[in-house]
Design a protein around this motif. Structure first.
Motif, PDB file in Angstrom:
ATOM      1  N   PRO A   1       6.660  10.118   0.518  1.00 17.08           N
ATOM      2  CA  PRO A   1       5.839   8.955   0.191  1.00 17.08           C
ATOM      3  C   PRO A   1       6.492   7.674   0.684  1.00 17.08           C
TER       4      PRO A   1
ATOM      5  N   SER B   1       0.176  -3.315   7.364  1.00 15.07           N
ATOM      6  CA  SER B   1      -0.408  -2.220   8.141  1.00 15.07           C
ATOM      7  C   SER B   1       0.095  -2.258   9.572  1.00 15.07           C
TER       8      SER B   1
ATOM      9  N   MET C   1       4.082   0.649   2.008  1.00 15.47           N
ATOM     10  CA  MET C   1       4.036  -0.159   3.223  1.00 15.47           C
ATOM     11  C   MET C   1       4.016  -1.655   2.905  1.00 15.47           C
TER      12      MET C   1
ATOM     13  N   HIS D   1       8.693  -0.248   5.497  1.00 12.27           N
ATOM     14  CA  HIS D   1       8.261   0.381   4.255  1.00 12.27           C
ATOM     15  C   HIS D   1       9.452   0.694   3.353  1.00 12.27           C
TER      16      HIS D   1
ATOM     17  N   TYR E   1      11.006   3.706   0.858  1.00 14.50           N
ATOM     18  CA  TYR E   1      10.917   5.163   0.779  1.00 14.50           C
ATOM     19  C   TYR E   1      11.946   5.678  -0.218  1.00 14.50           C
TER      20      TYR E   1
ATOM     21  N   THR F   1       0.834  -1.196   0.000  1.00 14.33           N
ATOM     22  CA  THR F   1       0.000   0.000   0.000  1.00 14.33           C
ATOM     23  C   THR F   1       0.867   1.244   0.000  1.00 14.33           C
ATOM     24  N   ARG F   2       0.559   2.162  -0.913  1.00 16.37           N
ATOM     25  CA  ARG F   2       1.273   3.443  -0.939  1.00 16.37           C
ATOM     26  C   ARG F   2       0.638   4.388   0.072  1.00 16.37           C
ATOM     27  N   ASN F   3       1.479   5.132   0.794  1.00 14.62           N
ATOM     28  CA  ASN F   3       1.011   6.067   1.805  1.00 14.62           C
ATOM     29  C   ASN F   3       1.728   7.402   1.579  1.00 14.62           C
ATOM     30  N   ASN F   4       0.956   8.427   1.339  1.00 18.87           N
ATOM     31  CA  ASN F   4       1.511   9.763   1.119  1.00 18.87           C
ATOM     32  C   ASN F   4       1.206  10.716   2.269  1.00 18.87           C
ATOM     33  N   ASP F   5       0.879  10.189   3.447  1.00 17.81           N
ATOM     34  CA  ASP F   5       0.490  11.019   4.588  1.00 17.81           C
ATOM     35  C   ASP F   5       1.677  11.636   5.322  1.00 17.81           C
TER      36      ASP F   5
END
Length: 122
Positions: free
Chosen positions: A43, A49, A46, A58, A60, A35-39
């Motif tokens: 970026p 979870s 992952m 992850h 990066y 899963t990509r997470n841009n929070d």
């Protein structure tokens, strides 16, 4: 502190020069969906979870240490190692050792397309 980590290692980060290509490599080799997470501040992709048990991490955008330098992250695979070795090569990585038997199972060393050292274990 009841939520204190129970393992010595609690998280890992793998620096890669091309996040999308690295995601495809690890998804293909490990036969998983990431899963990509841009929070965050940059970026990330992952491996799992935060609700999963055990250690995770992850990918990066960053500069890998280079061949022969840096840490080796060992990742679990469900398939036979010989099949995983084929996937490493097909996805653009390099297998750098034969399968090694140890009391807890088997693993082999490989290098991902960005030059990171990984061990694949089952």
């Amino acid at each position: 502190m009841s939520d204190a980590p129970k393992n010595t290692a609690v998280w890992f980060e793998i620096p890669v020069t091309d996040l999308d290509a690295a995601q495809r490599f690890y998804e293909d080799v490990l036969a998983i969906s990431m899963t990509r997470n841009n929070d965050g501040p940059n970026p990330m992709v992952m491996f799992s979870s935060m609700s999963d048990e055990g250690v995770s991490g992850h990918l990066y955008p960053g500069e890998p240490a280079g061949a022969g330098n840096g840490n080796t992250i060992h990742l679990a695979v469900a398939d036979p190692l010989e099949k995983v070795m084929e996937r490493v090569t097909a996805a653009g990585g390099q297998v750098v050792s034969p399968a090694i038997d140890i009391p807890g199972g088997r693993f082999f060393y490989a290098v991902d397309p960005a030059g990171n050292s990984i061990g694949l274990f089952n």
